[in-house]
Motif scaffolding. Structure first.
Motif, mmCIF file in Angstrom:
data_model
loop_
_atom_site.group_PDB
_atom_site.id
_atom_site.type_symbol
_atom_site.label_atom_id
_atom_site.label_comp_id
_atom_site.label_asym_id
_atom_site.label_seq_id
_atom_site.Cartn_x
_atom_site.Cartn_y
_atom_site.Cartn_z
ATOM 1 N N PHE A 18 0.836 -1.197 0.000
ATOM 2 C CA PHE A 18 0.000 0.000 0.000
ATOM 3 C C PHE A 18 0.876 1.254 0.000
ATOM 4 N N ALA A 19 1.856 1.269 0.905
ATOM 5 C CA ALA A 19 2.729 2.443 1.025
ATOM 6 C C ALA A 19 3.445 2.716 -0.294
ATOM 7 N N PHE A 20 3.964 1.672 -0.916
ATOM 8 C CA PHE A 20 4.641 1.813 -2.206
ATOM 9 C C PHE A 20 3.712 2.427 -3.255
ATOM 10 N N ASN A 21 2.491 1.915 -3.349
ATOM 11 C CA ASN A 21 1.534 2.429 -4.334
ATOM 12 C C ASN A 21 1.196 3.893 -4.082
ATOM 13 N N PHE A 22 0.955 4.238 -2.821
ATOM 14 C CA PHE A 22 0.582 5.609 -2.478
ATOM 15 C C PHE A 22 1.720 6.581 -2.763
ATOM 16 N N LEU A 23 2.941 6.184 -2.414
ATOM 17 C CA LEU A 23 4.081 7.083 -2.589
ATOM 18 C C LEU A 23 4.346 7.371 -4.059
ATOM 19 N N LEU A 24 4.310 6.353 -4.893
ATOM 20 C CA LEU A 24 4.579 6.593 -6.310
ATOM 21 C C LEU A 24 3.445 7.363 -6.978
ATOM 22 N N ARG A 25 2.208 7.113 -6.527
ATOM 23 C CA ARG A 25 1.084 7.870 -7.076
ATOM 24 C C ARG A 25 1.184 9.336 -6.666
ATOM 25 N N ALA A 26 1.724 9.608 -5.484
ATOM 26 C CA ALA A 26 1.874 10.992 -5.014
ATOM 27 C C ALA A 26 2.816 11.794 -5.909
ATOM 28 N N VAL A 27 3.858 11.148 -6.450
ATOM 29 C CA VAL A 27 4.802 11.869 -7.301
ATOM 30 C C VAL A 27 4.342 11.899 -8.758
ATOM 31 N N GLY A 28 3.253 11.184 -9.058
ATOM 32 C CA GLY A 28 2.725 11.193 -10.423
ATOM 33 C C GLY A 28 3.133 9.979 -11.249
ATOM 34 N N ASP A 29 3.783 8.994 -10.616
ATOM 35 C CA ASP A 29 4.165 7.775 -11.331
ATOM 36 C C ASP A 29 3.084 6.724 -11.094
ATOM 37 N N THR A 30 2.160 6.620 -12.025
ATOM 38 C CA THR A 30 1.087 5.628 -11.878
ATOM 39 C C THR A 30 1.403 4.336 -12.623
ATOM 40 N N LYS A 31 2.476 4.324 -13.430
ATOM 41 C CA LYS A 31 2.764 3.151 -14.254
ATOM 42 C C LYS A 31 3.528 2.054 -13.513
ATOM 43 N N THR A 32 4.547 2.448 -12.739
ATOM 44 C CA THR A 32 5.373 1.446 -12.061
ATOM 45 C C THR A 32 4.571 0.579 -11.089
ATOM 46 N N PRO A 33 3.743 1.178 -10.200
ATOM 47 C CA PRO A 33 2.945 0.314 -9.310
ATOM 48 C C PRO A 33 2.023 -0.615 -10.079
ATOM 49 N N VAL A 34 1.496 -0.129 -11.196
ATOM 50 C CA VAL A 34 0.574 -0.949 -11.986
ATOM 51 C C VAL A 34 1.290 -2.178 -12.540
ATOM 52 N N LYS A 35 2.513 -2.000 -13.025
ATOM 53 C CA LYS A 35 3.270 -3.141 -13.557
ATOM 54 C C LYS A 35 3.466 -4.211 -12.485
ATOM 55 N N ILE A 36 3.800 -3.769 -11.275
ATOM 56 C CA ILE A 36 4.009 -4.729 -10.183
ATOM 57 C C ILE A 36 2.682 -5.372 -9.787
ATOM 58 N N ASN A 37 1.635 -4.563 -9.684
ATOM 59 C CA ASN A 37 0.333 -5.103 -9.287
ATOM 60 C C ASN A 37 -0.197 -6.103 -10.308
ATOM 61 N N ILE A 38 -0.009 -5.800 -11.589
ATOM 62 C CA ILE A 38 -0.467 -6.730 -12.626
ATOM 63 C C ILE A 38 0.272 -8.059 -12.518
ATOM 64 N N PHE A 39 1.579 -7.970 -12.261
ATOM 65 C CA PHE A 39 2.362 -9.203 -12.092
ATOM 66 C C PHE A 39 1.854 -10.018 -10.902
ATOM 67 N N THR A 40 1.639 -9.358 -9.752
ATOM 68 C CA THR A 40 1.216 -10.090 -8.551
ATOM 69 C C THR A 40 -0.197 -10.651 -8.708
ATOM 70 N N ILE A 41 -1.079 -9.882 -9.355
ATOM 71 C CA ILE A 41 -2.452 -10.361 -9.548
ATOM 72 C C ILE A 41 -2.474 -11.527 -10.532
ATOM 73 N N ALA A 42 -1.661 -11.425 -11.585
ATOM 74 C CA ALA A 42 -1.578 -12.541 -12.541
ATOM 75 C C ALA A 42 -1.078 -13.800 -11.839
ATOM 76 N N LEU A 43 -0.095 -13.630 -10.956
ATOM 77 C CA LEU A 43 0.407 -14.767 -10.175
ATOM 78 C C LEU A 43 -0.704 -15.348 -9.307
ATOM 79 N N ASN A 44 -1.499 -14.441 -8.709
ATOM 80 C CA ASN A 44 -2.615 -14.864 -7.873
ATOM 81 C C ASN A 44 -3.654 -15.650 -8.679
ATOM 82 N N ILE A 45 -3.967 -15.159 -9.877
ATOM 83 C CA ILE A 45 -4.946 -15.818 -10.744
ATOM 84 C C ILE A 45 -4.472 -17.231 -11.119
ATOM 85 N N ILE A 46 -3.182 -17.356 -11.403
ATOM 86 C CA ILE A 46 -2.620 -18.663 -11.775
ATOM 87 C C ILE A 46 -2.647 -19.623 -10.585
#
Length: 456
Positions: free
Chosen positions: A156-184
């Motif tokens: 959560f902290a990682f996502n909030f901090l990067l979104r605060a600086v305007g970087d919405t892409k990096t957290p999304v890449k990590i979240n997509i990877f973790t969610i895809a792992l979860n789905i599998i």
């Protein structure tokens, strides 16, 4: 902190075209939310193959889990407000120190939450009046999820901090990877494929915990290596009690708001369970569908929060107001279209998740008496995000308490008794969204939130 990268992001957020910048920040968040919803739908689909009791377990567990996580979310929201406003004011070093203090605070707090949550889980399920068929599944699910809470908090902290600086892409890449792992992992652990033991509901919880842990580790690595806009060091992670007090002062109302919101859903779960497992199974599926629609609206609102936070920090209040108004209008249109589609295709959608005639019949009542309120909830969610991003967390707290404790729970309970049916419960829930949205919009238009917090 990469000054040139952050400066370029800031300049676009503070002075660029509003619609283009909002879309640029929002589309990765929308994609992230869509993938998260896809996971939730997949989870519901696989557990639905086991039965309505197993399907109900995560929906039963999450109000309690969310109650504890929401306390940390409140402080993360405060950290977001400080970091985004410092960047808007071009105080980059202060932003970096704020980020380190938030991250260390979340690590300490999450350990306590995990320990306490595991102990209190049985008592909480008893309070929620969970049916005996669902209880053992929900308890097993909750305990596994709480073990992984520290990783969820730091993610959560990682996502909030990067979104605060305007970087919405990096957290999304990590979240997509973790969610895809979860789905599998979900069907593999639930059904015991490829030589794994058949774990059922526990398998769904283990898949979630493991995936979040991997995402948290990757996020922490990027922060400490300086691969993203913020660079954490052992120095910035040292306890900063003065800043902890500031985060606590701003974050406490937000934590109270989020946690009372979550506690309200614990009580609401008890109200719904009074009408049986069919009612709660219907509510669980409906929640997944509304989350699907809000994947778009929440992405817009989160991007708006970044823009509002930095513009408030730069004291560009009228621009912040214009950004918020455009986001609200967009959300209302998106949710109106989404609601219409769910109404039209309701039988096909619900029967996809579970082949249960009783649940399908109940879904007709749910959609009829609740769906009208969803576009208005989009407005409420956007206004709450404005207040939180501007650091005026007490206002967001009051709206949350108004919606759940003053309106939703009393209306759902009393109208349920009046109609002697779930019709009253669903109608009461819908009215709470509509009435709170009207109050929120009037409060937003007064403009009392147009004042930054970093000078105090």
């Amino acid at each position: 902190m990469d000054g040139e990268k952050i400066q370029a992001m800031r300049d676009e957020i503070i002075g660029g075209n509003i619609e283009r910048t909002l879309l640029k920040l929002a589309y990765p968040l929308i994609l992230n939310n869509m993938v998260q919803v896809l996971y939730n739908l997949t989870d519901t689909f696989w557990l639905g193959r086991l039965g309505r009791e197993e399907l109900s377990a995560p929906g039963t567990a999450w109000p309690l889990v969310w109650f504890f996580m929401s306390i940390g979310m409140g402080f993360a929201t405060a950290g977001f407000a400080f970091v985004s406003q410092y960047i808007g004011a071009k105080k980059y070093e202060e932003a970096n120190r704020s980020a380190g203090a938030l991250y260390s605070m979340m690590m300490l707090f999450s350990a306590f939450v995990a320990f306490f949550g595991i102990i209190i889980a049985p008592l909480a399920l008893d309070f929620m009046n969970v049916t005996s068929e669902v209880y053992p599944y929900a308890l097993s699910y909750i305990r596994i999820i709480f073990i992984g809470i520290p990783f969820s908090f730091t993610l959560f902290a990682f996502n909030f901090l990067l979104r605060a600086v305007g970087d919405t892409k990096t957290p999304v890449k990590i979240n997509i990877f973790t969610i895809a792992l979860n789905i599998i992992l979900d069907p593999i652990l639930i059904f015991g494929w490829f030589g794994f033991p058949r774990m059922g509901v526990v398998g769904a919880a283990v898949a979630t915990m493991f995936s979040n842990s991997i995402g948290s580790i990757i996020g922490g690595y990027l922060l400490f290596k300086g691969r993203v806009g913020i660079h954490l060091t052992l120095e910035t992670l040292k306890p900063d009690w003065d800043f902890y007090k500031r985060i606590f002062r701003v974050g406490l109302p937000s934590s109270v708001g989020f946690s009372t919101d979550a506690l309200g859903f614990v009580v609401l779960t008890r109200v719904i369970y009074a009408y049986g497992t069919v009612a709660f199974a219907t509510y669980t599926i409906a929640n997944r569908l509304t989350n699907f629609m809000f994947a778009f609206a929440n992405g817009i609102s989160q991007a708006m929060g970044t823009m509002v936070g930095q513009n408030v920090g730069a004291e560009k209040y009228e621009r912040a107001k214009e950004i918020a108004e455009k986001a609200m209008f967009t959300n209302f249109i998106i949710l109106s279209v989404g609601t219409a589609l769910v109404v039209i295709f309701r039988p096909q959608i619900f029967s996809f998740f579970i082949n249960d005639e009783a649940v399908l019949a109940e879904s007709a009542r749910f959609i009829k008496y609740f769906a009208f309120s969803l576009p208005f909830f989009g407005i409420l969610a956007a206004v709450s995000n404005v207040f939180q991003s501007a650091g005026h967390t007490k206002k967001a707290m009051i709206l949350g308490i108004l919606r759940l404790w003053t309106l939703r729970i009393p209306l759902a309970y009393s109208l349920g008794l009046f109609f002697n049916s779930t019709v009253g419960v669903w109608l009461g829930m819908g009215l709470s969204n509509l009435l709170t949205a009207l109050v929120a919009l009037a409060w937003f238009l007064r403009g009392s939130w147009m004042r930054r917090i970093i000078d105090h």
